[in-house]
Scaffold this active site. Structure first.
Site, PDB file in Angstrom:
ATOM      1  CB  CYS A 231      -5.327 -76.049  42.735  1.00 51.87           C
ATOM      2  SG  CYS A 231      -5.998 -74.906  41.516  1.00 51.87           S
TER       3      CYS A 231
ATOM      4  CB  CYS B 123      -3.908 -75.590  39.241  1.00 56.62           C
ATOM      5  SG  CYS B 123      -4.414 -74.315  40.383  1.00 56.62           S
ATOM      6  CG  ASP B 124      -2.367 -79.228  39.563  1.00 55.45           C
ATOM      7  OD1 ASP B 124      -1.618 -78.689  38.735  1.00 55.45           O
ATOM      8  OD2 ASP B 124      -2.283 -79.025  40.785  1.00 55.45           O
TER       9      ASP B 124
END
Ligand code: NDP
Length: 329
Positions: A149, A152-153
């Protein structure tokens, strides 16, 4: 004697549990649905399968979920949601659902081991699973440099070099997002052309931070022994040569598969298998069955959106049950 036998057979075949709502899945959508449903007084059972807590728990740190200004680990966020659902009286059971009879109400779910649960409403929150490469070392490095993701990261790769695997819209969108943080993003594509839309291809080619390695697949990710990503071993499909490509992070973007195998032929699914819900609602093609989160979202795939749609599903289920009960009076 015959009577007693018939009664006990009937009791045995009767669902052992009877619920107002059964929620399939324990990610942000399922757990938010459980919080809302249990809090509104519905007897609520969450059935969680293999991926307890959903994909969010794979995220090392979630810092775009509102309410956590310093970020929170995906695991802790999942755990908090779980505690909150339990606090309101939701029950959580680990089990594999083998089948769901949606042809009549109450719905009956058959669990592995023979147990049956009946429910007035069902919320499907079974998510979508990342397609992984399934090569040696990948599993050992998930969350330690191997990610699925980018949104997200990506912020963990400021000033670092990353590779993105895939050639579809997801891979290109991930690369564009990562280029806001990383110093260099290399898209590794197994062919010499992309599946992604021309619009995204144009944007990627115009981005000076993004490069390509064509006709290549990843044979191995280094270095599980040191518990961090140091590079990937690439196989060139044309020359058949192996080469080491150094990088700090690997983003797998070869697609997602919605977990809807159980619902084929029972619910309306799109051509890629996602559950189709009515506009601005979580209602599916079957009255009393609702869908929330990634299982019905091929586009955004964000925890906050899954949580939001989980609350919608619980409200929709509550209203559905109320309407049914009023109809009976
Ligand atoms: P896709 O299935 O479209 O693309 C997957 C990519 O990964 C392809 O390039 C494929 O290669 C490659 N791939 C698959 N398996 C492997 C493997 N084992 N090793 C290496 N490469 C592999 O998935 P996406 O997630 O990109 O997109 C899914 C859907 O979601 C699409 O309809 C897409 O349009 C949509 N989407 C839309 C977005 C938007 O509109 N903003 C954003 C993201 C997705 P090959 O081509 O060789 O098969």
């Amino acid at each position: 004697m015959m009577h007693i036998l018939l009664i006990s057979v009937a009791l045995l075949s009767k669902p052992t549990l009877e619920e107002d709502v059964v929620i399939m899945g324990s990610g942000p959508a399922g757990m938010t649905a459980a919080i809302y449903a249990a809090r509104s007084g519905l007897s609520t059972l969450v059935i969680e399968g293999n991926e307890n807590g959903g994909q969010i728990t794979l995220s090392y740190k979630v810092d775009n979920f509102p309410g956590f200004p310093d970020g929170i680990s995906g695991e802790e966020l999942g755990e908090n949601m779980r505690k909150q659902a339990l606090k309101f009286g939701a029950k959580i059971q680990s089990a594999k659902v083998e089948s769901v009879d949606m042809t009549k109400r109450p719905f009956v779910l058959k669990l592995e081991g023979g147990k049956e649960v009946s429910s007035k409403a069902v919320i499907i929150a079974s998510g979508a699973s990342t397609k992984w490469l399934e090569i040696p070392s990948e599993a050992a490095l998930i969350g330690k440099g191997v990610n699925s993701c980018a949104v997200c990261d990506a912020p963990f790769f400021i000033g670092k070099e990353v590779v993105v695997i895939g050639g579809g819209d997801s891979a290109l969108e991930d690369a564009l997002y990562l280029a806001n943080y990383a110093t260099k993003v290399t898209i590794i594509n197994r062919k010499d052309n992309l599946r992604a839309s021309p619009y995204l291809q144009k944007k990627v080619h115009a981005n000076k931070k993004i490069e390509f390695v064509w006709n290549s697949t990843i044979e191995e990710i280094k270095d599980p022994i040191n518990e961090k990503v140091t590079g990937v071993t690439l196989l060139d499909a044309i020359t058949k040569q192996l080469k080491f490509f150094p990088c700090d992070g690997v983003f797998i973007a070869i697609g997602h598969s919605p977990n809807t195998q159980l619902f084929k032929g029972k619910l309306e699914l799109d051509e890629t298998g996602y559950v189709i819900t009515k506009p601005h609602s979580t209602e599916t093609a079957v009255d009393g069955v609702f869908a929330a989160g990634d299982v019905a979202d091929p586009k955004y795939r964000q925890a906050i959106i899954a949580a939001g749609s989980g609350s919608m599903a619980a409200i929709d289920a509550y209203n559905f049950i109320q309407k049914q009960q009023k109809g009976k009076k």
